[in-house]
Design a protein around this motif. Sequence first.
Motif, mmCIF file in Angstrom:
data_model
loop_
_atom_site.group_PDB
_atom_site.id
_atom_site.type_symbol
_atom_site.label_atom_id
_atom_site.label_comp_id
_atom_site.label_asym_id
_atom_site.label_seq_id
_atom_site.Cartn_x
_atom_site.Cartn_y
_atom_site.Cartn_z
ATOM 1 N N MET A 198 0.774 -1.185 0.031
ATOM 2 C CA MET A 198 -0.022 -0.129 -0.119
ATOM 3 C C MET A 198 0.977 1.329 -0.047
ATOM 4 S SD MET A 198 -1.987 2.261 2.607
ATOM 5 C CE MET A 198 -0.919 1.458 3.740
ATOM 6 N N ASP A 199 0.464 2.315 -0.909
ATOM 7 C CA ASP A 199 1.100 3.386 -0.968
ATOM 8 C C ASP A 199 0.662 4.393 -0.047
ATOM 9 O OD1 ASP A 199 2.470 5.845 -1.677
ATOM 10 O OD2 ASP A 199 2.241 5.341 -3.945
ATOM 11 N N VAL A 200 1.359 4.948 1.036
ATOM 12 C CA VAL A 200 0.925 5.852 1.720
ATOM 13 C C VAL A 200 0.616 7.089 1.291
ATOM 14 C CG1 VAL A 200 1.352 7.059 4.061
ATOM 15 C CG2 VAL A 200 2.093 4.810 3.878
ATOM 16 N N LEU A 201 1.404 7.669 0.604
ATOM 17 C CA LEU A 201 1.111 9.075 -0.447
ATOM 18 C C LEU A 201 -0.032 8.851 -0.891
ATOM 19 C CD1 LEU A 201 2.726 11.656 -1.351
ATOM 20 C CD2 LEU A 201 3.112 10.226 -3.376
ATOM 21 N N LYS A 202 -0.251 7.915 -1.732
ATOM 22 C CA LYS A 202 -1.755 7.576 -2.541
ATOM 23 C C LYS A 202 -2.742 7.543 -1.575
ATOM 24 C CE LYS A 202 -1.519 5.846 -6.693
ATOM 25 N NZ LYS A 202 -1.060 4.521 -7.491
ATOM 26 N N ARG A 203 -2.570 7.045 -0.437
ATOM 27 C CA ARG A 203 -3.887 6.908 0.531
ATOM 28 C C ARG A 203 -4.052 8.182 1.149
ATOM 29 N NH1 ARG A 203 -7.896 6.127 1.511
ATOM 30 N NH2 ARG A 203 -8.943 5.175 3.571
ATOM 31 N N LYS A 204 -2.855 8.976 1.471
ATOM 32 C CA LYS A 204 -3.200 10.182 2.233
ATOM 33 C C LYS A 204 -4.061 11.333 1.042
ATOM 34 C CE LYS A 204 1.106 11.128 3.478
ATOM 35 N NZ LYS A 204 2.038 12.164 4.091
ATOM 36 N N SER A 205 -3.459 11.072 -0.183
ATOM 37 C CA SER A 205 -4.170 11.872 -1.281
ATOM 38 C C SER A 205 -5.311 11.472 -1.339
ATOM 39 C CB SER A 205 -3.296 11.645 -2.746
ATOM 40 O OG SER A 205 -3.841 11.833 -3.577
ATOM 41 N N GLU A 206 -5.808 10.276 -1.248
ATOM 42 C CA GLU A 206 -7.406 9.815 -1.394
ATOM 43 C C GLU A 206 -8.287 10.285 -0.117
ATOM 44 O OE1 GLU A 206 -6.889 5.330 -3.242
ATOM 45 O OE2 GLU A 206 -7.797 5.543 -1.219
ATOM 46 N N ILE A 207 -7.524 10.197 0.823
ATOM 47 C CA ILE A 207 -8.262 10.742 2.081
ATOM 48 C C ILE A 207 -8.848 12.197 1.998
ATOM 49 C CG2 ILE A 207 -7.849 11.441 4.582
ATOM 50 C CD1 ILE A 207 -6.533 8.492 4.856
ATOM 51 N N LEU A 208 -7.600 13.031 1.680
ATOM 52 C CA LEU A 208 -7.743 14.613 1.573
ATOM 53 C C LEU A 208 -8.681 14.851 0.356
ATOM 54 C CD1 LEU A 208 -4.030 15.559 2.387
ATOM 55 C CD2 LEU A 208 -6.081 15.933 3.847
ATOM 56 N N LYS A 209 -8.532 14.060 -0.796
ATOM 57 C CA LYS A 209 -9.474 14.383 -1.886
ATOM 58 C C LYS A 209 -10.911 14.195 -1.387
ATOM 59 C CE LYS A 209 -9.282 12.128 -5.907
ATOM 60 N NZ LYS A 209 -8.655 11.526 -7.090
ATOM 61 N N ALA A 210 -10.992 12.925 -0.800
ATOM 62 C CA ALA A 210 -12.422 12.600 -0.306
ATOM 63 C C ALA A 210 -13.198 13.821 0.537
ATOM 64 C CB ALA A 210 -12.430 11.410 0.243
ATOM 65 N N ILE A 211 -12.384 14.232 1.489
ATOM 66 C CA ILE A 211 -12.790 15.444 2.236
ATOM 67 C C ILE A 211 -12.986 16.854 1.523
ATOM 68 C CG2 ILE A 211 -12.083 16.769 4.354
ATOM 69 C CD1 ILE A 211 -10.416 14.575 5.381
ATOM 70 N N SER A 212 -12.310 16.873 0.678
ATOM 71 C CA SER A 212 -12.086 18.447 0.026
ATOM 72 C C SER A 212 -13.456 18.839 -0.947
ATOM 73 C CB SER A 212 -10.895 18.440 -0.902
ATOM 74 O OG SER A 212 -10.968 17.749 -2.141
ATOM 75 N N GLN A 213 -14.277 17.814 -1.414
ATOM 76 C CA GLN A 213 -15.316 18.395 -2.125
ATOM 77 C C GLN A 213 -16.316 19.054 -1.214
ATOM 78 O OE1 GLN A 213 -18.704 17.362 -2.813
ATOM 79 N NE2 GLN A 213 -18.641 18.308 -5.197
ATOM 80 N N PRO A 214 -16.881 20.250 -1.686
ATOM 81 C CA PRO A 214 -17.799 20.927 -1.145
ATOM 82 C C PRO A 214 -19.070 20.216 -0.475
ATOM 83 C CG PRO A 214 -17.192 22.075 -3.211
ATOM 84 C CD PRO A 214 -16.657 20.814 -3.035
ATOM 85 N N THR A 215 -19.723 19.497 -1.334
ATOM 86 C CA THR A 215 -21.066 18.725 -0.603
ATOM 87 C C THR A 215 -20.476 17.609 0.401
ATOM 88 O OG1 THR A 215 -22.007 18.907 -2.856
ATOM 89 C CG2 THR A 215 -22.836 17.302 -1.358
ATOM 90 N N ARG A 216 -19.277 17.189 0.160
ATOM 91 C CA ARG A 216 -18.768 16.110 1.134
ATOM 92 C C ARG A 216 -18.384 16.924 2.459
ATOM 93 N NH1 ARG A 216 -16.990 13.432 -3.886
ATOM 94 N NH2 ARG A 216 -14.813 14.254 -3.399
ATOM 95 N N LEU A 217 -17.986 18.014 2.379
ATOM 96 C CA LEU A 217 -17.514 18.832 3.558
ATOM 97 C C LEU A 217 -18.974 19.356 4.296
ATOM 98 C CD1 LEU A 217 -14.780 21.466 2.135
ATOM 99 C CD2 LEU A 217 -14.468 19.776 4.060
ATOM 100 N N ARG A 218 -20.105 19.525 3.598
ATOM 101 C CA ARG A 218 -21.184 19.803 4.301
ATOM 102 C C ARG A 218 -21.672 18.462 4.894
ATOM 103 N NH1 ARG A 218 -25.581 22.704 2.039
ATOM 104 N NH2 ARG A 218 -25.586 21.771 0.248
ATOM 105 N N ILE A 219 -21.482 17.465 4.199
ATOM 106 C CA ILE A 219 -22.051 16.304 4.593
ATOM 107 C C ILE A 219 -21.142 15.914 6.129
ATOM 108 C CG2 ILE A 219 -21.692 13.720 4.652
ATOM 109 C CD1 ILE A 219 -22.718 14.076 1.524
ATOM 110 N N LEU A 220 -20.081 15.968 6.148
ATOM 111 C CA LEU A 220 -19.103 15.754 7.209
ATOM 112 C C LEU A 220 -19.332 16.622 8.361
ATOM 113 C CD1 LEU A 220 -15.755 15.023 5.212
ATOM 114 C CD2 LEU A 220 -16.979 13.543 6.662
ATOM 115 N N GLU A 221 -19.751 17.831 7.984
ATOM 116 C CA GLU A 221 -20.266 19.188 8.782
ATOM 117 C C GLU A 221 -21.463 18.299 9.682
ATOM 118 O OE1 GLU A 221 -18.479 21.263 10.862
ATOM 119 O OE2 GLU A 221 -17.303 21.156 8.886
ATOM 120 N N ILE A 222 -22.436 17.813 8.911
ATOM 121 C CA ILE A 222 -23.573 17.305 9.547
ATOM 122 C C ILE A 222 -22.962 16.143 10.554
ATOM 123 C CG2 ILE A 222 -25.608 16.002 9.039
ATOM 124 C CD1 ILE A 222 -26.036 17.746 6.659
#
Lengths: 107, 107
Positions: A1-25
């Motif tokens: 498993m590539d840690v860099l890629k995984r970190k990238s995936e995590i941050l990318k998943a968080i970064s989208q506006p609608t998803r940020l709003r979901i996480l806020e809820i």
Amino acid sequence: MDVLKRKSEILKAISQPTRLRILEILREGERCVCDMIPQLGEEQANVSKHLSILRQAGLVDFRKNGVSSFYRTRYGEIYKIIDLAEEIVKKEVLKTAELVKEMGLKR
Amino acid sequence: MDVLKRKSEILKAISQPTRLRILEILREGERCVCDMIPQLGEEQANVSKHLSILRQAGLVDFRKNGVSSFYRTRYGEIYKIIDLAEEIVKKEVLKTAELVKEMGLKR
DNA sequence: TGACAATATTACTATATTGTAAAACAATAT
DNA sequence: ATATTGTTTTACAATATAGTAATATTGTCA
């Protein structure tokens, strides 16, 4: 498993506006999809897809109760990340305010 | 200005693998593009473009000295964010390890 | 001036992402 | 059994992104 890629995936998943709003809820705790949809004011299918992206990224857990699905965040770190992003925004605003003030003085 | 959108932009800018690597290089302090390119092993144009994305996102500052450009990170929060993402990855690895252990015991 | 070096920009292609509409599912109620 | 409700999945179109190749720009030096 590539840690860099995984970190990238995590941050990318968080970064989208609608998803940020979901996480806020979800910051408040476990929530039913049926409650999120009206709060978000987004299409049901769209919310569902964003939730599936958060699932795939391993950031949320969910359980089913009857026809309903309940989601919750898996890592408190997610909110630390979001809050740090907010701190950056606040710093930016502060910098701009200072600049405006300076320009004001020089008139 | 929309804070949500801005947070999204910041996190998205950070989340890309090559940019994560660039930011990792800049963690040590100011660096010349000419030093980054060989370290990254990426095309010059590609590095330049990623740097311009970081610039546009307001995450880095840069200065020119002759033909060279020197970049540096603008906010320490960026590294806190990256480290938190890494913590999540570590927790995941730990969880998997525990699962493997459990399964091992049940054989 | 002309050549070279470092960087940035443009043009292009391939791929990924987002949102919407439609269809599929699964649990419950009738 | 059929309908209904909540949710997920699929299909599709529009847009965004990443990488590469070619070109432009800018500073330095002979």
